[in-house]
Design a protein around this motif. Structure first.
Motif, PDB file in Angstrom:
ATOM      1  N   UNK A   1      47.898 -36.312  15.966  1.00  0.00           N
ATOM      2  CA  UNK A   1      46.779 -37.180  15.611  1.00  0.00           C
ATOM      3  C   UNK A   1      47.117 -38.630  15.936  1.00  0.00           C
ATOM      4  N   UNK A   2      46.083 -39.409  16.238  1.00  0.00           N
ATOM      5  CA  UNK A   2      46.301 -40.820  16.546  1.00  0.00           C
ATOM      6  C   UNK A   2      46.908 -41.556  15.360  1.00  0.00           C
ATOM      7  N   UNK A   3      47.800 -42.481  15.656  1.00  0.00           N
ATOM      8  CA  UNK A   3      48.376 -43.355  14.638  1.00  0.00           C
ATOM      9  C   UNK A   3      47.497 -44.598  14.528  1.00  0.00           C
ATOM     10  N   UNK A   4      47.111 -44.959  13.320  1.00  0.00           N
ATOM     11  CA  UNK A   4      46.239 -46.119  13.130  1.00  0.00           C
ATOM     12  C   UNK A   4      47.066 -47.404  13.055  1.00  0.00           C
ATOM     13  N   UNK A   5      46.397 -48.533  13.251  1.00  0.00           N
ATOM     14  CA  UNK A   5      47.081 -49.820  13.111  1.00  0.00           C
ATOM     15  C   UNK A   5      47.563 -50.011  11.678  1.00  0.00           C
ATOM     16  N   UNK A   6      46.790 -49.514  10.709  1.00  0.00           N
ATOM     17  CA  UNK A   6      47.203 -49.622   9.305  1.00  0.00           C
ATOM     18  C   UNK A   6      48.508 -48.870   9.059  1.00  0.00           C
ATOM     19  N   UNK A   7      48.657 -47.708   9.690  1.00  0.00           N
ATOM     20  CA  UNK A   7      49.901 -46.941   9.539  1.00  0.00           C
ATOM     21  C   UNK A   7      51.073 -47.684  10.166  1.00  0.00           C
ATOM     22  N   UNK A   8      50.830 -48.325  11.307  1.00  0.00           N
ATOM     23  CA  UNK A   8      51.893 -49.105  11.948  1.00  0.00           C
ATOM     24  C   UNK A   8      52.345 -50.231  11.028  1.00  0.00           C
ATOM     25  N   UNK A   9      51.389 -50.960  10.467  1.00  0.00           N
ATOM     26  CA  UNK A   9      51.713 -52.059   9.552  1.00  0.00           C
ATOM     27  C   UNK A   9      52.490 -51.536   8.346  1.00  0.00           C
ATOM     28  N   UNK A  10      52.093 -50.375   7.832  1.00  0.00           N
ATOM     29  CA  UNK A  10      52.792 -49.788   6.678  1.00  0.00           C
ATOM     30  C   UNK A  10      54.244 -49.459   7.014  1.00  0.00           C
TER      31      UNK A  10
ATOM     32  N   UNK B   1      53.722 -49.469  19.785  1.00  0.00           N
ATOM     33  CA  UNK B   1      52.498 -49.105  19.062  1.00  0.00           C
ATOM     34  C   UNK B   1      51.504 -48.410  19.989  1.00  0.00           C
ATOM     35  N   UNK B   2      50.761 -47.463  19.439  1.00  0.00           N
ATOM     36  CA  UNK B   2      50.866 -47.159  18.026  1.00  0.00           C
ATOM     37  C   UNK B   2      51.735 -45.925  17.789  1.00  0.00           C
ATOM     38  N   UNK B   3      51.633 -44.931  18.673  1.00  0.00           N
ATOM     39  CA  UNK B   3      52.273 -43.646  18.421  1.00  0.00           C
ATOM     40  C   UNK B   3      53.778 -43.658  18.357  1.00  0.00           C
ATOM     41  N   UNK B   4      54.415 -44.650  18.982  1.00  0.00           N
ATOM     42  CA  UNK B   4      55.868 -44.687  18.962  1.00  0.00           C
ATOM     43  C   UNK B   4      56.450 -45.185  17.658  1.00  0.00           C
ATOM     44  N   UNK B   5      55.635 -45.836  16.828  1.00  0.00           N
ATOM     45  CA  UNK B   5      56.173 -46.468  15.621  1.00  0.00           C
ATOM     46  C   UNK B   5      56.613 -45.457  14.556  1.00  0.00           C
ATOM     47  N   UNK B   6      55.852 -44.381  14.269  1.00  0.00           N
ATOM     48  CA  UNK B   6      56.369 -43.399  13.302  1.00  0.00           C
ATOM     49  C   UNK B   6      57.691 -42.769  13.749  1.00  0.00           C
ATOM     50  N   UNK B   7      57.849 -42.564  15.045  1.00  0.00           N
ATOM     51  CA  UNK B   7      59.110 -42.033  15.574  1.00  0.00           C
ATOM     52  C   UNK B   7      60.220 -43.060  15.364  1.00  0.00           C
ATOM     53  N   UNK B   8      59.927 -44.305  15.726  1.00  0.00           N
ATOM     54  CA  UNK B   8      60.910 -45.381  15.606  1.00  0.00           C
ATOM     55  C   UNK B   8      61.301 -45.632  14.157  1.00  0.00           C
ATOM     56  N   UNK B   9      60.351 -45.476  13.235  1.00  0.00           N
ATOM     57  CA  UNK B   9      60.640 -45.711  11.814  1.00  0.00           C
ATOM     58  C   UNK B   9      61.708 -44.749  11.306  1.00  0.00           C
TER      59      UNK B   9
ATOM     60  N   UNK C   1      56.108 -50.896   9.275  1.00  0.00           N
ATOM     61  CA  UNK C   1      56.836 -52.160   9.415  1.00  0.00           C
ATOM     62  C   UNK C   1      57.144 -52.770   8.051  1.00  0.00           C
ATOM     63  N   UNK C   2      56.169 -52.739   7.149  1.00  0.00           N
ATOM     64  CA  UNK C   2      56.378 -53.279   5.800  1.00  0.00           C
ATOM     65  C   UNK C   2      57.464 -52.496   5.063  1.00  0.00           C
ATOM     66  N   UNK C   3      57.428 -51.170   5.175  1.00  0.00           N
ATOM     67  CA  UNK C   3      58.438 -50.337   4.513  1.00  0.00           C
ATOM     68  C   UNK C   3      59.837 -50.646   5.042  1.00  0.00           C
ATOM     69  N   UNK C   4      59.932 -50.845   6.356  1.00  0.00           N
ATOM     70  CA  UNK C   4      61.235 -51.143   6.957  1.00  0.00           C
ATOM     71  C   UNK C   4      61.752 -52.506   6.501  1.00  0.00           C
ATOM     72  N   UNK C   5      60.853 -53.476   6.388  1.00  0.00           N
ATOM     73  CA  UNK C   5      61.278 -54.805   5.924  1.00  0.00           C
ATOM     74  C   UNK C   5      61.772 -54.736   4.479  1.00  0.00           C
ATOM     75  N   UNK C   6      61.075 -53.964   3.652  1.00  0.00           N
ATOM     76  CA  UNK C   6      61.523 -53.818   2.259  1.00  0.00           C
ATOM     77  C   UNK C   6      62.874 -53.111   2.196  1.00  0.00           C
ATOM     78  N   UNK C   7      63.049 -52.108   3.048  1.00  0.00           N
ATOM     79  CA  UNK C   7      64.333 -51.396   3.079  1.00  0.00           C
ATOM     80  C   UNK C   7      65.467 -52.342   3.451  1.00  0.00           C
ATOM     81  N   UNK C   8      65.266 -53.149   4.486  1.00  0.00           N
ATOM     82  CA  UNK C   8      66.312 -54.072   4.920  1.00  0.00           C
ATOM     83  C   UNK C   8      66.562 -55.156   3.877  1.00  0.00           C
ATOM     84  N   UNK C   9      65.504 -55.631   3.225  1.00  0.00           N
ATOM     85  CA  UNK C   9      65.666 -56.656   2.187  1.00  0.00           C
ATOM     86  C   UNK C   9      66.466 -56.101   1.017  1.00  0.00           C
TER      87      UNK C   9
END
Length: 219
Positions: A196-205, A33-41, A207-215
């Motif tokens: 542009x900077x990645x916000x904490x809200x975007x990081x949480x989003x 976090x934070x900038x690496x998370x959109x890449x990792x997603x 992570x939530x999207x990935x959890x829903x995908x895996x579920x």
């Protein structure tokens, strides 16, 4: 050449194409976090792998904070650039002062992104650590040590761009994949059209999207 990537999502998709060999059930993708998370997603989605984060913080030189003298991570991990610290005459007290401030930020972010837990259990898994770039290698090395502390059997680092010297300094990984390593590397952001900077809200989003995908895949 500059602006090789449109944005972090584009960088993640291009990175994922080089990581098809990790399309196995034991891989956990870990964004920084934070900038690496959109890449990792993007990487996690392409590999059908779970996504989580490892929280690390740069330790900036006291009188020049943009220059990294080391990094800290969860589980009490600390990585220091001894040569730089000695060359600049930075004292242990100065290091402790910077670390105290960054530990507070790290604790806040870790609690927010891990929902109060200490992070994912990586026992027996391959940890695929992803960032948007490797500028100094300090935070990446700290993340590798955190992954080991969490039980990772193997640690892989992947990034779209990085300085050759910085990539070489990441010695705590079993393998490092960096798509572009310009000899005249100056800053990660120079290689993105949109950085542009990645916000904490975007990081949480993410992570939530990935959890829903895996579920959804395990229904």
């Amino acid at each position: 050449m500059r602006n090789e990537f449109q944005n972090r999502e584009d960088a993640g998709r291009r990175l994922a194409r080089r990581l098809t060999g990790f399309h196995t059930g034991d891989v956990v993708v870990l964004g920084l976090p934070r900038g690496g998370v959109p890449v990792a997603a993007e990487v996690a989605a392409a590999l059908n792998a779970p996504l989580d984060v490892i929280v690390v913080r740069k330790l900036g030189v006291p009188f020049q904070p943009e220059v990294a003298m080391g990094a800290i991570g969860e589980r009490g991990v600390r990585v220091l650039d001894g040569e730089l610290i000695a060359a600049l005459g930075i004292t242990p007290a100065q290091i402790d002062q910077v670390e105290e401030k960054e530990r507070a930020t790290l604790a806040h972010r870790s609690a927010l992104l891990h929902s109060g837990s200490e992070g994912v259990d990586l026992t027996g898994h391959t940890a695929l650590i992803v960032d948007d770039g490797i500028a100094t290698g300090a935070t990446t090395s700290a993340a590798c040590r955190v992954a080991r502390a969490l039980g990772a059997a193997r640690v892989i680092v992947a990034a779209p761009v990085g300085g050759p010297d910085a990539v070489h300094r990441v010695r705590d990984a079993d393998e490092v994949l960096c798509l572009i390593q310009p000899r005249d590397f100056r800053a990660v952001g120079e290689h993105y059209r949109d950085f542009d900077q990645t916000s904490e809200a975007e990081v949480v989003e993410h992570l939530d999207n990935a959890r829903r995908r895996m579920a959804g895949e395990h229904r």
